[in-house]
Scaffold this motif. Structure first.
Motif, PDB file in Angstrom:
ATOM      1  N   GLN A 112       0.879  -1.455   0.036  1.00 33.81           N
ATOM      2  CA  GLN A 112       0.092   0.111  -0.054  1.00 33.81           C
ATOM      3  C   GLN A 112       0.849   1.328   0.014  1.00 33.81           C
ATOM      4  O   GLN A 112       0.547   2.149  -0.614  1.00 33.81           O
ATOM      5  CB  GLN A 112      -0.830   0.026   1.137  1.00 33.81           C
ATOM      6  CG  GLN A 112      -1.897  -1.083   1.208  1.00 33.81           C
ATOM      7  CD  GLN A 112      -2.821  -1.137   0.127  1.00 33.81           C
ATOM      8  OE1 GLN A 112      -3.122  -0.132  -0.563  1.00 33.81           O
ATOM      9  NE2 GLN A 112      -3.234  -2.438  -0.311  1.00 33.81           N
ATOM     10  N   TRP A 156     -11.031   1.847  -0.884  1.00 32.75           N
ATOM     11  CA  TRP A 156     -10.545   0.402  -0.524  1.00 32.75           C
ATOM     12  C   TRP A 156     -10.484   0.076   0.893  1.00 32.75           C
ATOM     13  O   TRP A 156     -10.550  -0.828   1.276  1.00 32.75           O
ATOM     14  CB  TRP A 156      -8.976   0.484  -0.951  1.00 32.75           C
ATOM     15  CG  TRP A 156      -8.959   0.196  -2.605  1.00 32.75           C
ATOM     16  CD1 TRP A 156      -9.626  -0.185  -3.479  1.00 32.75           C
ATOM     17  CD2 TRP A 156      -7.842   0.664  -3.272  1.00 32.75           C
ATOM     18  NE1 TRP A 156      -9.240  -0.135  -4.726  1.00 32.75           N
ATOM     19  CE2 TRP A 156      -8.043   0.379  -4.632  1.00 32.75           C
ATOM     20  CE3 TRP A 156      -6.587   1.284  -2.825  1.00 32.75           C
ATOM     21  CZ2 TRP A 156      -6.861   0.716  -5.543  1.00 32.75           C
ATOM     22  CZ3 TRP A 156      -5.551   1.698  -3.888  1.00 32.75           C
ATOM     23  CH2 TRP A 156      -5.812   1.350  -5.182  1.00 32.75           C
ATOM     24  N   TYR A 169     -10.283  -1.348  -9.644  1.00 33.27           N
ATOM     25  CA  TYR A 169      -9.288  -2.404  -9.264  1.00 33.27           C
ATOM     26  C   TYR A 169      -8.125  -2.171  -8.557  1.00 33.27           C
ATOM     27  O   TYR A 169      -7.802  -2.612  -7.461  1.00 33.27           O
ATOM     28  CB  TYR A 169      -9.465  -3.313 -10.536  1.00 33.27           C
ATOM     29  CG  TYR A 169      -8.521  -4.598 -10.183  1.00 33.27           C
ATOM     30  CD1 TYR A 169      -9.210  -5.908 -10.128  1.00 33.27           C
ATOM     31  CD2 TYR A 169      -7.085  -4.528 -10.589  1.00 33.27           C
ATOM     32  CE1 TYR A 169      -8.608  -7.072  -9.980  1.00 33.27           C
ATOM     33  CE2 TYR A 169      -6.555  -5.824 -10.304  1.00 33.27           C
ATOM     34  CZ  TYR A 169      -7.199  -7.081 -10.294  1.00 33.27           C
ATOM     35  OH  TYR A 169      -6.334  -8.271 -10.061  1.00 33.27           O
ATOM     36  N   ALA A 170      -7.307  -1.275  -9.380  1.00 34.84           N
ATOM     37  CA  ALA A 170      -5.877  -0.917  -8.831  1.00 34.84           C
ATOM     38  C   ALA A 170      -5.560   0.607  -8.665  1.00 34.84           C
ATOM     39  O   ALA A 170      -4.185   0.938  -8.441  1.00 34.84           O
ATOM     40  CB  ALA A 170      -4.880  -1.685  -9.881  1.00 34.84           C
ATOM     41  N   ASN A 229      -0.642  -3.369 -11.090  1.00 39.09           N
ATOM     42  CA  ASN A 229      -1.981  -4.314 -11.388  1.00 39.09           C
ATOM     43  C   ASN A 229      -1.899  -5.638 -10.916  1.00 39.09           C
ATOM     44  O   ASN A 229      -2.999  -6.121 -10.291  1.00 39.09           O
ATOM     45  CB  ASN A 229      -2.205  -4.024 -13.164  1.00 39.09           C
ATOM     46  CG  ASN A 229      -2.679  -2.685 -13.193  1.00 39.09           C
ATOM     47  OD1 ASN A 229      -2.745  -1.974 -12.481  1.00 39.09           O
ATOM     48  ND2 ASN A 229      -2.663  -2.414 -14.508  1.00 39.09           N
ATOM     49  N   SER A 232      -2.567  -6.283  -7.228  1.00 42.05           N
ATOM     50  CA  SER A 232      -3.956  -6.026  -6.512  1.00 42.05           C
ATOM     51  C   SER A 232      -4.908  -6.935  -6.845  1.00 42.05           C
ATOM     52  O   SER A 232      -6.027  -6.774  -6.168  1.00 42.05           O
ATOM     53  CB  SER A 232      -4.328  -4.585  -7.811  1.00 42.05           C
ATOM     54  OG  SER A 232      -3.536  -3.552  -7.488  1.00 42.05           O
TER      55      SER A 232
END
Length: 417
Positions: A112, A156, A169-170, A229, A232
């Motif tokens: 993160q 998130w 998503y990412a 990506n 993730s």
């Protein structure tokens, strides 16, 4: 059963860490890309900003950012914690069985934190060649410690945007568009570089000093994006996840390739030249666009999403220039405009996503980052000033801000001629 859980835990943790390492390598990509796009007299300052902002992001996210983003709180207001805490023991995983966390909490923190640094890197290039170094670094402290984690919590972290069905998503919006919104606020307050715009709307190009370096930076970013990506997906220890990761890698690669070729073609048709800088930004535009959903599209659809990003980025760079918004590396167009496109493109492959959810998410993230960043930039301007003097801008920031030159052998002999 215990041995299987241990193996899966170890494998997913290792995959998470390697993915984070690839994303960390993107900091080198941003450094090289930006260093090549600015004039040689500002190279050291750009490199200093990039390595310093990465370090600041790590420290601030450890101190408060991670616990804001993933702590307890309501749907809108996050909780406030101090210092990262987590249980890394395999025993806790075994005790929880199949429902337990499947990777180390420290691996999650590491993955993160490199995303936070990526968002901040977007700002660096947009404000290049005229912002004071320490004003930028002070902004980095607040953005990485507070501003980014708050909207990260809304999405998130399980906050209200996540509950509304916003899908990213990412991080086309959460990372890239957010960084671009902060950059836009700074650029509007800073104004353009001296000599960039003349009377009657005349635009004077200010070429970068080292395009080979920019091309290298783009390749590094392209490579790092597989971790961005691919990581993730969060795990790789079962067949479904492994197949999803493979699809993410393939789609990420195809979107970048399509964005690059299309942007290069558009520049040829528009300017009569195959503009390398447009091609490089086209590849990055494709990467940003596919980041919102790289696991669901077919490779053909992913290529189309990247191709549209390649068109949009050229048009956006030209339009912003005509509006007098000076962005030396095209960061606002690549990460902001194409980030929005990526979030909307989610609708083509994710039936569970809704137009309302995506639009609300775009509006909220942009408004939060632009509004708070604008206030912070104005505060820094009032207290310490954010723009270098005219003299320093003409002589270069390297010697005045950092006391050294990136290419001293090209600056002329000193004193013993």
């Amino acid at each position: 059963m215990e041995s299987v859980l241990e193996i899966r835990y170890a494998l997913d943790t290792f995959y998470f860490l390697v993915s984070g390492m690839l994303v960390m390598w993107m900091a080198a990509g941003f450094s090289m890309l930006e260093a090549g796009m600015v004039r040689s007299m500002n190279t050291v300052e750009i490199l200093t900003k990039n390595i310093a902002l990465y370090s600041i992001a790590c420290i601030m996210y450890m101190l408060i950012g991670y616990n804001i983003m993933y702590g307890d709180g309501g749907s809108v207001l996050p909780g406030l914690g101090f210092l990262v805490q987590g249980d890394n023991s395999v025993q806790s995983v075994l005790a929880g069985g199949e429902q337990a966390p499947y990777y180390s909490s420290m691996a999650d923190f590491f993955f993160q934190v490199v995303f936070v640094a990526t968002a901040m890197s977007v700002v660096s290039g947009a404000v290049a060649e005229r912002m004071k170094l320490w004003a930028f670094l002070l902004f980095s402290v607040v953005m990485t410690g507070v501003l980014y984690p708050v909207h990260g919590y809304w999405t998130w972290g399980g906050g209200f945007l996540d509950q509304l069905g916003f899908s990213d998503y990412a991080g086309s919006g959460i990372v890239h568009m957010a960084g671009a919104a902060a950059a836009l606020a700074g650029v509007l307050i800073l104004g353009p570089r001296r000599g960039k715009y003349g009377p009657g709307g005349k635009i004077s190009p200010i070429p970068g000093s080292n395009l080979p370096l920019s091309a290298l930076g783009t390749f590094i970013l392209w490579m790092g994006w597989f971790g961005f990506n691919g990581g993730s997906e969060l795990k790789v220890s079962d067949v479904e996840s492994a197949n999803a990761v493979a699809m993410v890698f393939a789609n990420t690669n195809m979107a970048a390739a399509s964005g690059m070729i299309v942007a290069l073609t558009v520049s040829q048709l528009s300017f009569g030249k195959a503009d390398l800088t447009m091609g490089l930004n086209g590849a990055l535009a494709g990467l940003v666009a596919i980041t919102a959903e790289p696991s669901a599209p077919s490779m053909i659809l992913a290529s189309g999403i990247g191709a549209v990003g390649g068109i949009i980025v050229v048009l956006s760079i030209v339009a912003l220039d005509k509006m007098g918004i000076d962005d030396p590396v095209g960061a606002i167009s690549v990460h902001g405009v194409c980030g929005v496109w990526g979030l909307l493109a989610v609708l083509f492959s994710s039936p569970e996503a809704s137009l309302a959810g995506q639009v609300v998410g775009i509006a909220v993230i942009f408004a939060w980052m632009f509004g708070t960043s604008l206030a912070l930039w104005l505060g820094l301007k009032a207290v310490i000033g954010i723009r270098i003097s005219e003299e320093v801008e003409y002589s270069g920031m390297d010697s005045s801000e950092c006391g050294m030159e990136a290419y001293p052998e090209f600056m002329g002999a000193k004193g013993g001629e």
